[in-house]
Design an enzyme around this catalytic site. Sequence first.
Site, PDB file in Angstrom:
ATOM      1  N   ASP A  42       0.884  -1.160  -0.081  1.00 13.28           N
ATOM      2  CA  ASP A  42       0.060   0.011  -0.115  1.00 13.28           C
ATOM      3  C   ASP A  42       0.946   1.144  -0.027  1.00 13.28           C
ATOM      4  O   ASP A  42       2.170   1.218   0.291  1.00 13.28           O
ATOM      5  CB  ASP A  42      -1.010   0.252   1.038  1.00 13.28           C
ATOM      6  CG  ASP A  42      -0.346  -0.420   2.688  1.00 13.28           C
ATOM      7  OD1 ASP A  42       0.915   0.069   2.719  1.00 13.28           O
ATOM      8  OD2 ASP A  42      -0.798  -1.070   3.236  1.00 13.28           O
TER       9      ASP A  42
ATOM     10  N   ASP B  83       1.330   5.126   1.319  1.00 13.11           N
ATOM     11  CA  ASP B  83       0.952   6.232   2.038  1.00 13.11           C
ATOM     12  C   ASP B  83       1.513   7.849   1.623  1.00 13.11           C
ATOM     13  O   ASP B  83       2.705   7.544   0.942  1.00 13.11           O
ATOM     14  CB  ASP B  83       1.443   6.229   3.601  1.00 13.11           C
ATOM     15  CG  ASP B  83       0.599   4.776   4.154  1.00 13.11           C
ATOM     16  OD1 ASP B  83      -0.276   4.391   3.972  1.00 13.11           O
ATOM     17  OD2 ASP B  83       1.339   4.276   4.946  1.00 13.11           O
TER      18      ASP B  83
ATOM     19  N   ASP C 143       9.811   5.497  13.174  1.00  8.68           N
ATOM     20  CA  ASP C 143      10.332   4.532  14.061  1.00  8.68           C
ATOM     21  C   ASP C 143      12.129   4.341  13.480  1.00  8.68           C
ATOM     22  O   ASP C 143      12.902   4.687  14.001  1.00  8.68           O
ATOM     23  CB  ASP C 143       9.795   3.180  14.025  1.00  8.68           C
ATOM     24  CG  ASP C 143       9.031   2.779  12.891  1.00  8.68           C
ATOM     25  OD1 ASP C 143       9.221   3.081  11.865  1.00  8.68           O
ATOM     26  OD2 ASP C 143       8.309   1.661  13.052  1.00  8.68           O
TER      27      ASP C 143
HETATM   28  P1  ATP Z   1       4.226  -2.068   6.133  1.00 11.60           P
HETATM   29  O1  ATP Z   1       4.936  -2.783   4.924  1.00 11.60           O
HETATM   30  O2  ATP Z   1       4.105  -3.365   6.948  1.00 11.60           O
HETATM   31  O3  ATP Z   1       2.928  -1.440   5.958  1.00 11.60           O
HETATM   32  P2  ATP Z   1       5.114   0.183   7.091  1.00 11.60           P
HETATM   33  O4  ATP Z   1       6.578   0.742   7.353  1.00 11.60           O
HETATM   34  O5  ATP Z   1       4.412   1.113   6.107  1.00 11.60           O
HETATM   35  O6  ATP Z   1       5.212  -1.132   6.838  1.00 11.60           O
HETATM   36  P3  ATP Z   1       3.073   1.010   8.870  1.00 11.60           P
HETATM   37  O7  ATP Z   1       2.527   0.245  10.063  1.00 11.60           O
HETATM   38  O8  ATP Z   1       2.182   1.063   7.348  1.00 11.60           O
HETATM   39  O9  ATP Z   1       4.327   0.472   8.461  1.00 11.60           O
HETATM   40  O10 ATP Z   1       3.518   2.445   8.972  1.00 11.60           O
HETATM   41  C1  ATP Z   1       3.714   3.430   8.079  1.00 11.60           C
HETATM   42  C2  ATP Z   1       4.803   4.445   8.556  1.00 11.60           C
HETATM   43  O11 ATP Z   1       4.569   5.121   9.900  1.00 11.60           O
HETATM   44  C3  ATP Z   1       6.082   3.562   9.019  1.00 11.60           C
HETATM   45  O12 ATP Z   1       6.945   3.341   7.879  1.00 11.60           O
HETATM   46  C4  ATP Z   1       6.677   4.568   9.942  1.00 11.60           C
HETATM   47  O13 ATP Z   1       7.330   5.672   9.280  1.00 11.60           O
HETATM   48  C5  ATP Z   1       5.415   5.047  10.636  1.00 11.60           C
HETATM   49  N1  ATP Z   1       5.248   4.258  11.982  1.00 11.60           N
HETATM   50  C6  ATP Z   1       4.263   3.470  12.142  1.00 11.60           C
HETATM   51  N2  ATP Z   1       4.173   2.869  13.360  1.00 11.60           N
HETATM   52  C7  ATP Z   1       5.192   3.614  13.958  1.00 11.60           C
HETATM   53  C8  ATP Z   1       5.356   3.769  15.463  1.00 11.60           C
HETATM   54  N3  ATP Z   1       4.847   2.676  16.200  1.00 11.60           N
HETATM   55  N4  ATP Z   1       6.350   4.782  15.670  1.00 11.60           N
HETATM   56  C9  ATP Z   1       6.929   5.429  14.795  1.00 11.60           C
HETATM   57  N5  ATP Z   1       6.652   5.402  13.566  1.00 11.60           N
HETATM   58  C10 ATP Z   1       5.713   4.577  13.081  1.00 11.60           C
HETATM   59 MG    MG Z   2       2.348   0.623   5.505  1.00 14.45          MG
END
Ligand code: ATP
Ligand code: MG
Length: 463
Positions: free
Chosen positions: A74, A76, A150
């Site tokens: 996905d 963002d 993070d």
């Molecule tokens: P995935 O491929 O699993 O979706 P993702 O990195 O996109 O991985 P998400 O949970 O969709 O993870 O979160 C999007 C973004 O938001 C992350 O890449 C990170 O930058 C930020 N983020 C999400 N959760 C946290 C957290 N607990 N603390 C700090 N930043 C976070």
């Molecule tokens: Mg994501």
Amino acid sequence: MIKRFVAKVQDLFKRKPRLRKEPKQLAVAEHGINPQLVPRNAFRVCETLQKAGFKAYIVGGAVRDLLLGVAPKDFDVATDATPEQVKSHFRRAIIIGRRFRLVHVMFGAETIEVSTFRALDNPDRQTDEHGRVLADNLYGPQHEDATRRDFTINALYYDPLTQTVLDYHDGVKDVRRKRLRMIGDPATRYREDPVRMLRAVRFAAKLGFEIDEATRTPIREMAALLENVPAARVFDEMLKLLMSGHSVACITRLRAEGLHHGVLPLLDVILEQPEGERFVMLALSRTDERVRAGKHIAPGFLFATLLWHEVLKRWKEREARGEHRIPALDSAIDDVQDLQTEKLAIQRRYTSDMREIWMLQPRLERRTGRNAFKLLEHLRLRAGYDFLLLRCAADEAPNELGDWWTRFMAADADEREQLVTTVGRSEPAATAPKRRRRRRGGGRGAAGGDEPATHSSATDGGA
Ligand code: ATP
Ligand code: MG
């Protein structure tokens, strides 16, 4: 003296997240992202916002995956436009969330999540003179948005129009080195949000990255903090972890980091019984195969596999106390689900799936008369059957039973009658009321023996 001074300075640097206000800017020759991997709609959202005078970038996991040459699941977008401003530029957009609001921009079945740059948490700035939280203070400059993310590899911004990557924390270097590195002081960041420990494990396992030493070390001693996190949040993260397509690697890593205790409260219990472990690992590796093949995964089914041996244990205990077979299973399920709901908050829609899958197991063993035909109308037959196949693969149920159902489900009416007759003939005991027979004959010892109740009854052919 000098040593102490150096240590102090080092300490200072460790504690304070580095606030780099000007990011590195990488052109396509340096980051190598293939623009073809960016879907039209994600591009369109950035383009529309930029034309309206705002900043707009693809962020987070999508940029990380693009850098790795993987198609992200996905997209963002992060922007300096407020949620209202974002919403006003799209035909189908809704604002979600209460304190920190996001916009979902919808294109058919696809949704692009757009968030406004967030400020670093700063207690002095969050309230007005009466202590009221000022919503506006949640939003901040882009460099703060980067610093509150993070891991360095998750704090990258990609502008699909100019094909530039903005990198505030050397995330691109970490992607190349395959390193997972926390932004700022890891211990502080885990204390702020213990779920980050689970995220560290998930990303490392999924991407095959090393966790940087400083990021990894505090996890073991801080693991207990996960107990204070609302159960629903842990559940969401566990679900992501289990459905990542790398659940076996994730569970292995969770254990290595000492994180499996308290995360899925019963998982550690299960994994400590050799039979339970084999079953869970088999279930997880099949789940991984399905995810990687792009197939659907039902969370209810997955949780049913994880907790099956806990149900079996309690079922066996109840039968040994003289409870009837089916009510004993029903109560064993209650026992396990009560424990889980308290700690893990498996949602109701999943718990009812789990119950149905489990309750189907003894029913699938009863094939004679009209029993098998009745089951054909059961809405969850498919899931119950898949679960049975898993039990067969784990040597917990006879292969003959699984094969029989495979044939029965594919057969036409005549063949089905024949299959039922065959079972009746080859297993005359199946018509006897086995439940009573077993308890009277074997007494406590038989029902409470080493083999799970379903195993022995399945071998018997069921009643
Ligand atoms: P995935 O491929 O699993 O979706 P993702 O990195 O996109 O991985 P998400 O949970 O969709 O993870 O979160 C999007 C973004 O938001 C992350 O890449 C990170 O930058 C930020 N983020 C999400 N959760 C946290 C957290 N607990 N603390 C700090 N930043 C976070
Ligand atoms: Mg994501």
